[in-house]
Motif scaffolding. Structure first.
Motif, PDB file in Angstrom:
ATOM      1  N   ASN A 180       3.851  -4.497  -7.422  1.00  0.00           N
ATOM      2  CA  ASN A 180       2.903  -5.018  -6.442  1.00  0.00           C
ATOM      3  C   ASN A 180       2.590  -4.010  -5.336  1.00  0.00           C
ATOM      4  O   ASN A 180       2.318  -4.388  -4.195  1.00  0.00           O
ATOM      5  CB  ASN A 180       3.444  -6.313  -5.837  1.00  0.00           C
ATOM      6  CG  ASN A 180       3.414  -7.463  -6.824  1.00  0.00           C
ATOM      7  OD1 ASN A 180       2.392  -8.133  -6.980  1.00  0.00           O
ATOM      8  ND2 ASN A 180       4.536  -7.687  -7.507  1.00  0.00           N
ATOM      9  N   GLY A 181       2.599  -2.738  -5.666  1.00  0.00           N
ATOM     10  CA  GLY A 181       2.072  -1.723  -4.766  1.00  0.00           C
ATOM     11  C   GLY A 181       3.048  -1.125  -3.784  1.00  0.00           C
ATOM     12  O   GLY A 181       2.630  -0.360  -2.902  1.00  0.00           O
ATOM     13  N   TYR A 182       4.335  -1.436  -3.888  1.00  0.00           N
ATOM     14  CA  TYR A 182       5.326  -0.848  -3.000  1.00  0.00           C
ATOM     15  C   TYR A 182       6.073   0.278  -3.719  1.00  0.00           C
ATOM     16  O   TYR A 182       6.003   0.404  -4.950  1.00  0.00           O
ATOM     17  CB  TYR A 182       6.317  -1.907  -2.513  1.00  0.00           C
ATOM     18  CG  TYR A 182       5.681  -2.995  -1.685  1.00  0.00           C
ATOM     19  CD1 TYR A 182       5.475  -2.816  -0.326  1.00  0.00           C
ATOM     20  CD2 TYR A 182       5.284  -4.200  -2.263  1.00  0.00           C
ATOM     21  CE1 TYR A 182       4.896  -3.813   0.448  1.00  0.00           C
ATOM     22  CE2 TYR A 182       4.694  -5.204  -1.506  1.00  0.00           C
ATOM     23  CZ  TYR A 182       4.507  -5.005  -0.160  1.00  0.00           C
ATOM     24  OH  TYR A 182       3.919  -5.995   0.588  1.00  0.00           O
ATOM     25  N   ASN A 214       0.839  -1.196   0.000  1.00  0.00           N
ATOM     26  CA  ASN A 214       0.000   0.000   0.000  1.00  0.00           C
ATOM     27  C   ASN A 214       0.876   1.249   0.000  1.00  0.00           C
ATOM     28  O   ASN A 214       0.694   2.168   0.793  1.00  0.00           O
ATOM     29  CB  ASN A 214      -0.927   0.002   1.223  1.00  0.00           C
ATOM     30  CG  ASN A 214      -1.957  -1.113   1.163  1.00  0.00           C
ATOM     31  OD1 ASN A 214      -2.648  -1.269   0.158  1.00  0.00           O
ATOM     32  ND2 ASN A 214      -2.042  -1.892   2.244  1.00  0.00           N
ATOM     33  N   GLY A 215       1.838   1.242  -0.884  1.00  0.00           N
ATOM     34  CA  GLY A 215       2.711   2.401  -1.020  1.00  0.00           C
ATOM     35  C   GLY A 215       3.833   2.457  -0.017  1.00  0.00           C
ATOM     36  O   GLY A 215       4.491   3.502   0.132  1.00  0.00           O
ATOM     37  N   GLU A 216       4.136   1.349   0.687  1.00  0.00           N
ATOM     38  CA  GLU A 216       5.226   1.348   1.667  1.00  0.00           C
ATOM     39  C   GLU A 216       6.560   1.578   0.940  1.00  0.00           C
ATOM     40  O   GLU A 216       6.815   1.020  -0.126  1.00  0.00           O
ATOM     41  CB  GLU A 216       5.281   0.030   2.440  1.00  0.00           C
ATOM     42  CG  GLU A 216       4.094  -0.211   3.343  1.00  0.00           C
ATOM     43  CD  GLU A 216       2.981  -0.976   2.655  1.00  0.00           C
ATOM     44  OE1 GLU A 216       2.976  -1.002   1.408  1.00  0.00           O
ATOM     45  OE2 GLU A 216       2.118  -1.540   3.350  1.00  0.00           O
ATOM     46  N   ARG A 217       7.392   2.421   1.560  1.00  0.00           N
ATOM     47  CA  ARG A 217       8.715   2.711   0.975  1.00  0.00           C
ATOM     48  C   ARG A 217       9.709   1.640   1.463  1.00  0.00           C
ATOM     49  O   ARG A 217       9.869   1.413   2.653  1.00  0.00           O
ATOM     50  CB  ARG A 217       9.198   4.099   1.378  1.00  0.00           C
ATOM     51  CG  ARG A 217       8.321   5.225   0.878  1.00  0.00           C
ATOM     52  CD  ARG A 217       8.968   6.574   1.151  1.00  0.00           C
ATOM     53  NE  ARG A 217      10.027   6.864   0.201  1.00  0.00           N
ATOM     54  CZ  ARG A 217      11.241   7.306   0.516  1.00  0.00           C
ATOM     55  NH1 ARG A 217      11.544   7.470   1.798  1.00  0.00           N
ATOM     56  NH2 ARG A 217      12.137   7.580  -0.412  1.00  0.00           N
ATOM     57  N   LEU A 267      15.692  -6.532 -10.257  1.00  0.00           N
ATOM     58  CA  LEU A 267      14.624  -7.517 -10.204  1.00  0.00           C
ATOM     59  C   LEU A 267      13.734  -7.287  -8.989  1.00  0.00           C
ATOM     60  O   LEU A 267      12.496  -7.281  -9.087  1.00  0.00           O
ATOM     61  CB  LEU A 267      15.231  -8.926 -10.164  1.00  0.00           C
ATOM     62  CG  LEU A 267      14.270 -10.082  -9.903  1.00  0.00           C
ATOM     63  CD1 LEU A 267      13.232 -10.182 -11.010  1.00  0.00           C
ATOM     64  CD2 LEU A 267      15.045 -11.393  -9.752  1.00  0.00           C
ATOM     65  N   MET A 268      14.348  -7.109  -7.807  1.00  0.00           N
ATOM     66  CA  MET A 268      13.561  -6.901  -6.599  1.00  0.00           C
ATOM     67  C   MET A 268      12.771  -5.588  -6.685  1.00  0.00           C
ATOM     68  O   MET A 268      11.613  -5.516  -6.267  1.00  0.00           O
ATOM     69  CB  MET A 268      14.482  -6.905  -5.368  1.00  0.00           C
ATOM     70  CG  MET A 268      15.073  -8.275  -5.069  1.00  0.00           C
ATOM     71  SD  MET A 268      15.952  -8.364  -3.489  1.00  0.00           S
ATOM     72  CE  MET A 268      17.395  -7.365  -3.843  1.00  0.00           C
ATOM     73  N   VAL A 269      13.406  -4.547  -7.239  1.00  0.00           N
ATOM     74  CA  VAL A 269      12.711  -3.275  -7.395  1.00  0.00           C
ATOM     75  C   VAL A 269      11.505  -3.432  -8.315  1.00  0.00           C
ATOM     76  O   VAL A 269      10.408  -2.912  -8.046  1.00  0.00           O
ATOM     77  CB  VAL A 269      13.675  -2.202  -7.948  1.00  0.00           C
ATOM     78  CG1 VAL A 269      12.904  -0.955  -8.403  1.00  0.00           C
ATOM     79  CG2 VAL A 269      14.705  -1.811  -6.891  1.00  0.00           C
ATOM     80  N   ARG A 270      11.666  -4.174  -9.377  1.00  0.00           N
ATOM     81  CA  ARG A 270      10.564  -4.364 -10.329  1.00  0.00           C
ATOM     82  C   ARG A 270       9.411  -5.121  -9.690  1.00  0.00           C
ATOM     83  O   ARG A 270       8.230  -4.770  -9.872  1.00  0.00           O
ATOM     84  CB  ARG A 270      11.083  -5.092 -11.554  1.00  0.00           C
ATOM     85  CG  ARG A 270      10.023  -5.299 -12.632  1.00  0.00           C
ATOM     86  CD  ARG A 270      10.663  -5.825 -13.882  1.00  0.00           C
ATOM     87  NE  ARG A 270       9.647  -6.105 -14.912  1.00  0.00           N
ATOM     88  CZ  ARG A 270       9.952  -6.525 -16.140  1.00  0.00           C
ATOM     89  NH1 ARG A 270      11.228  -6.706 -16.486  1.00  0.00           N
ATOM     90  NH2 ARG A 270       8.999  -6.762 -17.022  1.00  0.00           N
ATOM     91  N   ILE A 271       9.729  -6.196  -8.943  1.00  0.00           N
ATOM     92  CA  ILE A 271       8.669  -6.989  -8.294  1.00  0.00           C
ATOM     93  C   ILE A 271       7.911  -6.125  -7.296  1.00  0.00           C
ATOM     94  O   ILE A 271       6.672  -6.127  -7.250  1.00  0.00           O
ATOM     95  CB  ILE A 271       9.269  -8.230  -7.603  1.00  0.00           C
ATOM     96  CG1 ILE A 271       9.805  -9.211  -8.640  1.00  0.00           C
ATOM     97  CG2 ILE A 271       8.219  -8.927  -6.729  1.00  0.00           C
ATOM     98  CD1 ILE A 271      10.549 -10.390  -8.033  1.00  0.00           C
ATOM     99  N   LEU A 272       8.632  -5.357  -6.493  1.00  0.00           N
ATOM    100  CA  LEU A 272       7.978  -4.531  -5.478  1.00  0.00           C
ATOM    101  C   LEU A 272       7.148  -3.421  -6.130  1.00  0.00           C
ATOM    102  O   LEU A 272       6.027  -3.118  -5.685  1.00  0.00           O
ATOM    103  CB  LEU A 272       9.035  -3.928  -4.548  1.00  0.00           C
ATOM    104  CG  LEU A 272       9.792  -4.935  -3.663  1.00  0.00           C
ATOM    105  CD1 LEU A 272      10.917  -4.226  -2.920  1.00  0.00           C
ATOM    106  CD2 LEU A 272       8.851  -5.620  -2.685  1.00  0.00           C
ATOM    107  N   ASP A 273       7.703  -2.817  -7.156  1.00  0.00           N
ATOM    108  CA  ASP A 273       6.996  -1.738  -7.818  1.00  0.00           C
ATOM    109  C   ASP A 273       5.704  -2.221  -8.471  1.00  0.00           C
ATOM    110  O   ASP A 273       4.677  -1.529  -8.439  1.00  0.00           O
ATOM    111  CB  ASP A 273       7.909  -1.098  -8.864  1.00  0.00           C
ATOM    112  CG  ASP A 273       7.271   0.113  -9.526  1.00  0.00           C
ATOM    113  OD1 ASP A 273       7.008   1.099  -8.817  1.00  0.00           O
ATOM    114  OD2 ASP A 273       7.011   0.043 -10.751  1.00  0.00           O
TER     115      ASP A 273
END
Length: 632
Positions: A534-536, A510-513, A526-532
């Motif tokens: 999925n709402g982070y 829900n927009g967590e940084r 890769l991790m940045v893409r997955i998080l981005d």
């Protein structure tokens, strides 16, 4: 007669030794009387001089001297009685007697020396015989024709033949049937007068058992130097050779253990980079598959890539578990699935000479265990079965349900009563003897040839089975075959604890940084893409120093690699928490617990590489909500 002149003789208790002076003295007195009655000028006077000569037989110079003085005195008395006082006849008679005395003293002394040497030689022979009899080595002699003539106690103990049984027998009875030529060659050299060098040969005891001895042969000569016999000196070296074999085996085990330790270190060393690559392959293949129509052939190709990558992930995990470098990950697995997948693999690799039969249960066969470890159990059992059937046969893999009784026989360790899932691997191979069956789970024990087996396969199987709460039983008969029965406690699919569920739905942000720190650019992206997706709101940092420059900005989560060049993940977490004490930490590592070599920060949880989108998002959610298991 004095006390010293009387002693009990060897002839018996009642007999006595006669003093060496008695008989010569009596004889000399008799000769003096005989001379006294003869004509003065006759040569019969000389018989008195025989007294010292008779005393010489005693071998006592002192006795000869005493008899000589006595004889000389008698010569003077007798010649004076005959009216020869002061004449040359009297002087001549005295001179002859004295000369006979001196010569007799020399003879007596030489005789005593000979007797002394002879007694010493006899004493030495007796001592030597006693030493040889007490020796633990086999010492015996044989004629030049090979007939045993002497046999000591050591030979009795080593060979098992008594002295009566051995003497008169041929030396051939001590040699194995296929070693007679070597024995005869050694014996022939000794019979010709050549002493052999010490060598190790095989001998045969009375019970037909073979043993090793260090043997040396030497010729036995008589006083003329002729070889009359051959002496054997043999030392049993079987115990020493066994000890040497045990020492070599221990050294080999140590070297094997060192190789395995090196394997674990190597596996841990390459795990980080290899797991990074697998994470990239798994996730980017999934990204690509999501963008391709479901009916596209390319989507099927990517699905195959994903399956291959997943297999590589499990293979890496299995290698690390085998090397004891990674903790196991218990999950709900179905043994039916394990056997079906194994059937696809083994049907192509066992060879046409082995018929593979697979039987599964009609109902689910779920257990709680590490999937890679169970794969390893089945792999080791099947490979052993294959090796036991070099000429072909039938191999059966079967899964079924069983109820175990508390008095179930043959399982190790003994199982508790209850419902179990049984995995059976049966072959029609060479089978094993009871002695081998009793040792198959010993580490490093193997019946295979050198360099063909480490002896760790079944030891590993036993360790995995017992770690999973299971038991194992072996039934084997030589030339018939072997059956391994492995039982695991049955598990219900419902109501399972969260830490044994293999896959779970991943949550969305829900927009967590999230501050993402990893020195590998591709993995970081890769991790940045997955998080981005999925709402982070991920913020990348290429290294720990760059992350620390952002420590004053508000973040909801620190996601960091464990091992990085300038600074470790735990050290970064500690320094970051000095600025933001309440920030949760998620560590991501391609290393294992034992090989990471770093201390994890308090409160952080750990995600192993290679990760999937679901596992990464699940771990992020656990870290944010505080439901994950903290790393220790």
């Amino acid at each position: 007669m004095s006390t010293g002149s009387r002693a009990t003789s060897r002839g018996g208790p009642g007999s006595r030794h006669v003093h060496p002076m008695v008989l010569p003295a009596v004889a000399t007195s008799g000769l003096a009387l005989l001379t006294l009655g003869a004509e003065p000028h006759l040569l019969s006077f000389g018989v008195i001089a025989l007294g010292p000569c008779l005393a010489a037989v005693s071998g006592s110079p002192a006795a000869v001297f005493s008899i000589g003085v006595y004889a000389t005195s008698l010569v003077v008395v007798v010649s004076t009685y005959q009216g020869l006082w002061g004449t040359w006849d009297q002087i001549l008679r005295v001179a002859v007697t004295i000369a006979a005395t001196v010569i007799s003293i020399v003879i007596a002394r030489h005789r005593r020396l000979l007797e002394s040497n002879s007694a010493a030689a006899v004493k030495d022979q007796v001592m030597l015989a006693a030493v040889l009899e007490a020796s633990s080595d086999a010492v015996y002699t044989a004629t030049t024709e090979g007939t045993i003539t002497t046999w000591n106690r050591g030979a009795e103990e080593i060979y098992g033949y008594t002295r009566a049984q051995a003497i008169g027998s041929s030396i051939q009875m001590l040699a194995p049937p296929d070693d007679g030529t070597a024995l005869l060659a050694m014996f022939a050299e000794a019979a010709e007068g050549r002493r052999s060098e010490q060598i190790e040969v095989v001998r045969l005891n009375r019970d037909g058992g073979l043993f090793d001895v260090a043997v040396m042969l030497a010729p036995v000569r008589d006083t003329a130097g002729n070889v009359t016999a051959v002496a054997f000196i043999e030392h049993d070296v079987s115990a020493r050779k066994r000890a040497g074999a045990k020492e070599r085996a221990a050294l080999e085990r140590t070297q094997t253990a060192q190789r395995l330790e090196s394997l674990g270190q190597l596996a841990g060393g390459i795990a980080h980079d290899f797991n990074n690559l697998l994470a990239i392959i798994l996730n980017y293949s999934q990204f690509a598959a999501e963008q391709i129509p479901t009916d596209s052939e390319a989507r099927d190709d990517l699905a195959r890539v994903l399956r291959a990558a997943e297999r590589a992930r499990r293979l890496t995990h299995q290698l690390l578990v085998f090397a004891r470098s990674e903790r196991t990950e218990p999950a709900i697995i179905d043994l039916n699935d394990v056997v079906i997948e194994a059937n696809d693999l083994f049907s192509r690799t066992l060879g046409g000479h082995i018929q593979l039969v697979t039987r599964t249960a009609e109902q689910p066969t779920t257990i709680i265990a590490d999937r890679s470890s169970i794969d390893q159990v089945l792999f080791n059992l099947v490979i052993n079965a294959r090796d036991a059937m070099p000429d072909g046969g039938v191999l059966v893999m079967e899964v079924d349900h069983v109820e175990m009784a508390p008095d179930e026989v043959g399982y190790a360790p003994p199982p508790l009563s209850g419902r179990y899932i049984r995995l059976t691997v049966n072959d029609t191979g060479t089978g094993m003897s009871p002695e081998v069956v009793n040792r198959v789970f010993e580490p490093f024990f193997t019946t295979k040839a050198k360099h063909e087996g480490t002896g760790l396969g079944l030891a590993t199987v036993y360790g995995i089975v017992t770690d999973a709460g299971g038991s194992i039983r072996i039934a084997s008969e030589p030339h018939v075959g072997t059956t391994f029965s492995v039982v695991f406690p049955a598990a219900e699919v419902t109501g399972l604890p969260a830490d044994v569920v293999a896959d779970r739905p991943a949550g969305h942000g829900n927009g967590e940084r999230v501050l993402v720190v990893d020195d590998d650019e591709t993995v970081r992206e890769l991790m940045v893409r997955i998080l981005d997706r999925n709402g982070y709101k991920p913020v990348p940092a290429a290294h720990p120093e760059a992350a620390l420059t952002l420590a004053d900005e508000p973040f909801d989560l620190l996601l960091t690699d464990v091992l990085m060049p300038q600074m470790s993940g735990p050290e970064l977490a500690e320094r970051f928490k000095a600025r933001q004490p309440d920030i949760p930490v998620l560590f991501v590592s391609g290393y294992t617990d034992g090989n990471a070599g770093v201390r994890r920060a308090t409160g952080g949880i750990l995600l192993h590489k290679p990760f999937t989108t679901e596992s990464l998002l699940g771990s992020v959610q656990d870290a944010l909500t505080g439901t994950g298991v903290p790393s220790r």
